[in-house]
Design a protein around this motif. Structure first.
Motif, PDB file in Angstrom:
ATOM      1  N   ASP A 299       0.832  -1.210   0.000  1.00 56.93           N
ATOM      2  CA  ASP A 299       0.000   0.000   0.000  1.00 56.93           C
ATOM      3  C   ASP A 299       0.863   1.255   0.000  1.00 56.93           C
ATOM      4  O   ASP A 299       0.572   2.234  -0.701  1.00 56.93           O
ATOM      5  CB  ASP A 299      -0.918   0.008   1.224  1.00 56.93           C
ATOM      6  N   ILE A 302       2.442   1.817  -3.413  1.00 55.75           N
ATOM      7  CA  ILE A 302       1.461   2.357  -4.360  1.00 55.75           C
ATOM      8  C   ILE A 302       1.274   3.858  -4.130  1.00 55.75           C
ATOM      9  O   ILE A 302       1.201   4.647  -5.077  1.00 55.75           O
ATOM     10  CB  ILE A 302       0.126   1.602  -4.233  1.00 55.75           C
ATOM     11  N   GLU A 306       2.050   6.817  -6.869  1.00 52.76           N
ATOM     12  CA  GLU A 306       1.066   7.831  -7.251  1.00 52.76           C
ATOM     13  C   GLU A 306       1.600   9.236  -7.003  1.00 52.76           C
ATOM     14  O   GLU A 306       1.419  10.138  -7.828  1.00 52.76           O
ATOM     15  CB  GLU A 306      -0.233   7.609  -6.482  1.00 52.76           C
ATOM     16  N   HIS A 331       0.516   1.157 -10.803  1.00 55.87           N
ATOM     17  CA  HIS A 331       0.164   2.059  -9.711  1.00 55.87           C
ATOM     18  C   HIS A 331      -1.096   1.624  -8.970  1.00 55.87           C
ATOM     19  O   HIS A 331      -1.502   2.272  -8.000  1.00 55.87           O
ATOM     20  CB  HIS A 331      -0.019   3.483 -10.239  1.00 55.87           C
ATOM     21  N   LYS A 332      -1.704   0.515  -9.424  1.00 56.27           N
ATOM     22  CA  LYS A 332      -2.848  -0.044  -8.705  1.00 56.27           C
ATOM     23  C   LYS A 332      -2.489  -1.359  -8.015  1.00 56.27           C
ATOM     24  O   LYS A 332      -3.353  -2.010  -7.433  1.00 56.27           O
ATOM     25  CB  LYS A 332      -4.014  -0.268  -9.667  1.00 56.27           C
ATOM     26  N   ASN A 334      -1.290  -4.057  -9.592  1.00 59.55           N
ATOM     27  CA  ASN A 334      -1.422  -5.206 -10.485  1.00 59.55           C
ATOM     28  C   ASN A 334      -0.061  -5.612 -11.040  1.00 59.55           C
ATOM     29  O   ASN A 334       0.785  -4.758 -11.319  1.00 59.55           O
ATOM     30  CB  ASN A 334      -2.367  -4.877 -11.646  1.00 59.55           C
TER      31      ASN A 334
END
Length: 620
Positions: A299, A302, A306, A331-332, A334
């Motif tokens: 988290d 990420i 961002e 950035h998600k 994945n």
């Protein structure tokens, strides 16, 4: 990955793209153009293997006598929907009956030429009548109703208006020639048309086409006006004989390779262009697989991505002292590019680098050594378009040396296409996948003609990359600096980045407009900066006063940037610093300076901590 594997990979990619979309659209023309590039290379490098693939189990090779021969290369028998790939060899490209099709399709001409003429039925006041037919099982059957009032008029359609059924009214003299220079042509299933051959030196018209396999309820429509000829029945297709297959494949092979020869097998490429263009790994933030196993770490990563506007982050691991690529994280959170099929070796010719980057869903390719699996960096669309001017002259020179007809023209078209793509990409912040197919096709069409050029395959770039001069000198010589905030500055994250990437310092923007320097151990201190209009004298003074590295507040862009050893000894920096460096007169300082200047003159110099400390010794 072998060339046949690459073709099959692209078919899978195209199939997934078609299934993901609600409609079959002009955007899919980019994939067909790329497919033709791959087929050209396969026909050049390994024609026997390609022939075996054309005739492998599950494919169909058929003949409509005196009309068309076809290779049906792919369709998914387990799914009634998806991609269908074919090659058509027209012995007689004449289709005088005005008709539409059951399915939309995209086609590319690789040999010969013919003319498309489009029509529609308009209302009229003179009592005109148009007859309507359907073709069912090869026979023409009157439609319901069999006639409608109206008149048949000429219209034109374009790739840009792929979803417009009406078209634009044109005169009878309007001509739309379809030949290898045109690129992919989208044909809507509702567009009524005829086809007429344009006589060239080629004995056949050969096309490669894709269409959506999904069956439609609509029947093929044929229309006939008062002056049109009677429809001619076609013979049903029959299975091609071995002799016919040999002849068909040889025609297709010659069409694909064009003027190129088989004298060069494509092995042992010796080009440095990918290495020169790519973003090397030492400039990238990277993390280990173990780090992202922890949900909190993921988290935080990420949030860091961002904040710094990263599209992805490489995940790497050390094996026997080598940093090996594992995958990318977006950035998600994945994962992608975890398969070796998605990687590219640094010695790959640049034309394939352009091809595979354009094909990539993310417009980026990891560069990985084929043998050791060592991760070298990334090649992105951004890296390619920013280097257009750098390799334009050399690619033209290589084309001249190759003595291939029209190579110069194709190079000019490729460079023009890349320049146009650069403008579109910058405007859309490189989020253009699936959009602007015509811009991509302006690159892929000439690329398909050049991809077999062995001189370009061995292209070696000598020129150094020189950054563009910006409004402020400090902005030109400084580099981006990674930001953190309260959501992404734990000691776990910053220590991981420091260990993997040797980035030890970060910046946090405060609400009052000030900045805090955050070190990898999470310690903080007030950050001092120099303004964006600072010159060489101010930069040297700031280093002498203990600010090293130097941080620049580029207020006009709301950015904080860094000047460390790499930036201080860059081309534009040294050009401005010469008067200041000439003032150094102590022998030991001159010796240290000369050592750093000599190192900076090397191609891709790698400065270390000793060099960093020597800057202080020179300027104190």
């Amino acid at each position: 990955m072998g060339i046949i594997d690459r073709i099959e990979e692209e078919i899978v990619r195209l199939n997934e793209q078609i299934l993901d979309g609600s409609s079959f659209e002009n955007r899919d023309s980019v994939n067909l153009n790329a497919m033709v590039c791959l087929l050209r290379y396969a026909a050049w490098k390994d024609p026997q293997r390609l022939k075996e693939w054309f005739t492998r189990e599950g494919t169909e090779t058929s003949v409509n006598p005196n009309v068309v021969k076809r290779f049906s290369l792919y369709e998914n028998e387990r799914n009634p929907d998806g991609a269908q790939l074919r090659i058509h060899i027209f012995d007689d490209a004449e289709e005088t009956a005005k008709h539409d099709h059951q399915r939309d399709f995209i086609t590319m001409c690789i040999q010969g030429a013919y003319e498309y003429r489009y029509y529609r039925v308009d209302s009229c006041d003179d009592g005109g009548v148009v007859q309507y037919f359907n073709r069912i099982d090869g026979e023409f059957v009157k439609a319901n109703p069999p006639t409608k009032p109206g008149k048949i008029v000429r219209v034109k359609h374009t790739n840009e208006t792929w979803d417009d059924d009406n078209g634009e009214r044109v005169g009878e003299e309007h001509e739309m020639v379809f030949d290898p220079s045109v690129g992919p042509l989208y044909v809507n299933s509702n567009w009524i048309h005829t086809v007429s051959p344009k006589y060239t030196e080629a004995d056949s018209v050969i096309t490669v086409l894709i269409r959506r396999q999904k069956k439609k309820d609509k029947k093929t429509i044929f229309i006939r006006g008062p002056n049109d000829k009677e429809f001619e029945e076609e013979e049903a297709p029959i299975e091609a004989t071995s002799a016919q297959i040999d002849d068909m494949f040889e025609k297709v092979r010659r069409a694909l390779v064009g003027e190129s020869t088989l004298e060069y097998s494509g092995k042992d490429f010796d080009s440095n262009v990918i290495t020169e263009f790519m973003n090397p790994r030492h400039k990238l933030v990277r993390v280990s697989p173990e780090f992202i196993e922890n949900g909190s770490n993921l988290d935080e990563l990420i949030n860091f991505m961002e904040l710094n506007d990263f599209s992805f982050c490489p995940v790497v691991e050390k094996v026997d002292g080598i940093e090996r690529f594992v995958k990318f994280l977006d950035h998600k959170g994945n994962s992608f590019f975890s398969k070796e099929n998605d990687w590219m070796d640094s010695k790959t010719p640049i034309l394939f680098g352009i091809l595979y980057t354009v094909l990539s869903k993310r417009l980026v390719i990891p560069i990985v050594d084929n043998e050791t699996k060592e991760f070298h960096g990334i090649l992105s669309l951004f890296d390619i378009v920013k280097n257009v001017k750098r390799f334009a002259r050399m690619i033209v020179d290589a084309s001249i040396d190759s003595n291939e007809n029209k190579a110069i023209q194709h190079c000019a078209e490729l460079i023009s296409g890349l320049n146009e793509l650069q403008g579109v990409a910058i405007e859309n912040r490189y989020h253009i996948r699936g959009e602007n197919p015509d811009v991509f096709n302006k690159i892929l069409t000439p690329l398909g003609k050049l991809i077999l050029n062995k001189d370009i395959a061995h292209l070696v770039i000598q020129e150094e990359v020189i950054p563009i001069e910006l409004e402020f000198w400090i902005d030109t010589i400084s580099n981006d600096f990674f930001q953190v905030n309260d959501k992404c500055k734990s000691i776990e994250l910053l220590s991981e980045i420091n260990e993997k990437c040797d980035f030890s310092t970060f910046v946090q923007r405060n609400q009052d407009g000030s900045f805090t320097k955050v070190k990898f151990d999470s310690s903080e201190e007030t950050m001092k900066t120099i303004p964006e209009n600072s010159g060489p004298r101010e930069l040297i003074d700031s280093i002498k006063n203990g600010m090293w590295p130097v941080y620049a507040n580029i207020e006009s862009k709301n950015q904080i940037k860094i000047i460390s050893t790499d930036e201080l000894f860059s081309y534009h920096s040294l050009s401005g610093l010469v008067p200041e460096l000439e003032k150094i007169d102590e022998d030991e300082k001159i010796r240290l300076l000369n050592r750093l200047l000599l190192k900076s003159s090397l191609k891709n110099p790698m400065f270390d901590s000793v060099d960093f400390d020597d800057v202080i010794r020179i300027l104190k």
